[in-house]
Write a protein that holds these residues in place. Sequence first.
Motif, PDB file in Angstrom:
ATOM      1  N   ILE A  48      -3.353   4.405  -3.301  1.00 27.23           N
ATOM      2  CA  ILE A  48      -3.086   5.050  -4.503  1.00 27.23           C
ATOM      3  C   ILE A  48      -1.451   4.867  -4.902  1.00 27.23           C
ATOM      4  N   PHE A  68      -0.689   1.636  -6.384  1.00 26.05           N
ATOM      5  CA  PHE A  68      -1.079   1.625  -7.933  1.00 26.05           C
ATOM      6  C   PHE A  68      -0.016   2.578  -9.066  1.00 26.05           C
ATOM      7  N   LEU A  69       0.605   3.719  -8.154  1.00 24.85           N
ATOM      8  CA  LEU A  69       1.666   4.219  -8.953  1.00 24.85           C
ATOM      9  C   LEU A  69       2.785   3.411  -8.917  1.00 24.85           C
ATOM     10  N   LEU A  72       2.908   0.105  -9.512  1.00 20.10           N
ATOM     11  CA  LEU A  72       2.622  -1.047 -10.105  1.00 20.10           C
ATOM     12  C   LEU A  72       2.525  -0.151 -11.658  1.00 20.10           C
ATOM     13  N   GLY A  73       2.226   1.007 -11.890  1.00 16.64           N
ATOM     14  CA  GLY A  73       2.242   1.755 -13.176  1.00 16.64           C
ATOM     15  C   GLY A  73       3.730   1.932 -13.437  1.00 16.64           C
TER      16      GLY A  73
END
Lengths: 246, 246
Positions: free
Chosen positions: B134, B137-138, B140-141
């Motif tokens: 996760i 993903f953060l 990459l965001g």
Amino acid sequence: MSATDGSLSGGDMSVGHVEPQGGLTVAFCATLKRDLVLMLRRRSEVMNPLVFFAIVITLFPIGISPDPQLLAAIAPGLLWVAALLAALLSLDSLFRADYDDGSLEQLLLTPQPLALLTLAKVAVHWLLTGLPLALMAPLLGIMLALPAGSYLVLALSLALGTASLSLIGAIGAALTVGLSRGGVLLSLLVLPLYIPVLIFGAGAVQAAILGDGIMAHLAILGALLSLALCLAPWAIAASLRISING
Amino acid sequence: MWAFINKLRSPKWFYAISARLQPWFWAAALLLIGTGTIWGLAFAPADYQQGNSFRIIYVHVPAAFLAQSIFVSMAITGLVFMVWKIKICDMAAAMMAPLGAAMTFIALFSGAVWGVPTWGTWWMWDARLTSMLILLFLYLGVIALRGAFTSRDSASRAASVLAMVGVINIPIIKYSVDWWYTLHQPATFTITGRAAMPMEMWAPLLIMVLGFYSFFIALTLTRVRSEILRRESNKHWVRELAGETR
């Protein structure tokens, strides 16, 4: 005489028009009412997430297996994930129309704190997306052979959880509203932040099926909601200012 | 403190001071990582259960440390940038993000490689692995959001807001994933040799961790220096500098 009267009353009216009575409460209610009316006039936009929810739930038995036992085991997670995606789908339009026609800029210029006015917009989003999804979920639960006794918990956990989802999602929507193709980026930003809500929401339904206490899960969902209520409006307001000024 | 913050406002000052700091951190990074690698791979005793495969720890743990620290430093520099409008901080945040994502990936990948001999599988839905995923993903965001804006100022502020929102969420995500893991499956596997580690295994690990941190600081300094030159390329002092070296 009549001319002065007219000008006087005209002056009074214009003064009354420039400085409307009432403060934050009036502004909050006005934003709430305006958004509700606008959204209710675009019925299809309100219906779309619900139809999406139903279609996605239909896909799973087709894709996995129509076996009721298998479906019952995975139903809480499926229903929660599908509802989460449906709520995500409607986020992109949360500020989009207001951004395009310039009323978002007017909202930024109001003397009332922007954070609280955005809260009204988020409340409308929840009322017309989260709440209907929560009410519809038990129906789809029947189709997935969700064990009896967990339907109320499913609706309750979704109603609580989608409120947090709307608040967190609004931050992402505010950050991406100025971008022409913000849709996919929005989900990339928002989905990782949705994970705690998903865990406790689906957990509540699982606990209800297993006969465990559900209060712990619901209490944590409530705690997440209160935390989001305190912090998210400020982040939304800051993000809207960035998107408008940039 | 204030004098320091005011000095940070000047990219020229930072460029000069980082030129003096930079070699020390590079030297420390090379020395520590070199020592740690040789000591850890060649001289540290093999684990009595895992044999030589435990040596992955000397890459895995420092990368995981750095992955989390970099996100926190990104949020702090983002906050400083938003409050005091210090451009250096934003440059640092922008330069840190890809390194943080890379470290998260290294931690995940080395974890997966380590999983094969110890767990017999590449991937387990283990609480730590999941929260690291996760975190990736953060990262990459944040990187994607910064890249999506055309205006650099908006991109900087949006990325700062998202980093701050993310850093508030990281502990929540971590604890909810821990909760989820205990709900779903009991801890059948624990990483042995971590709780009670003998000195000969622990010392090279500490050296590696310090080495990775030095590497992070050194690389960020170098990258911020080139970013200063890029962003300030129309400033007088940069042109003078370029003229001298030419």
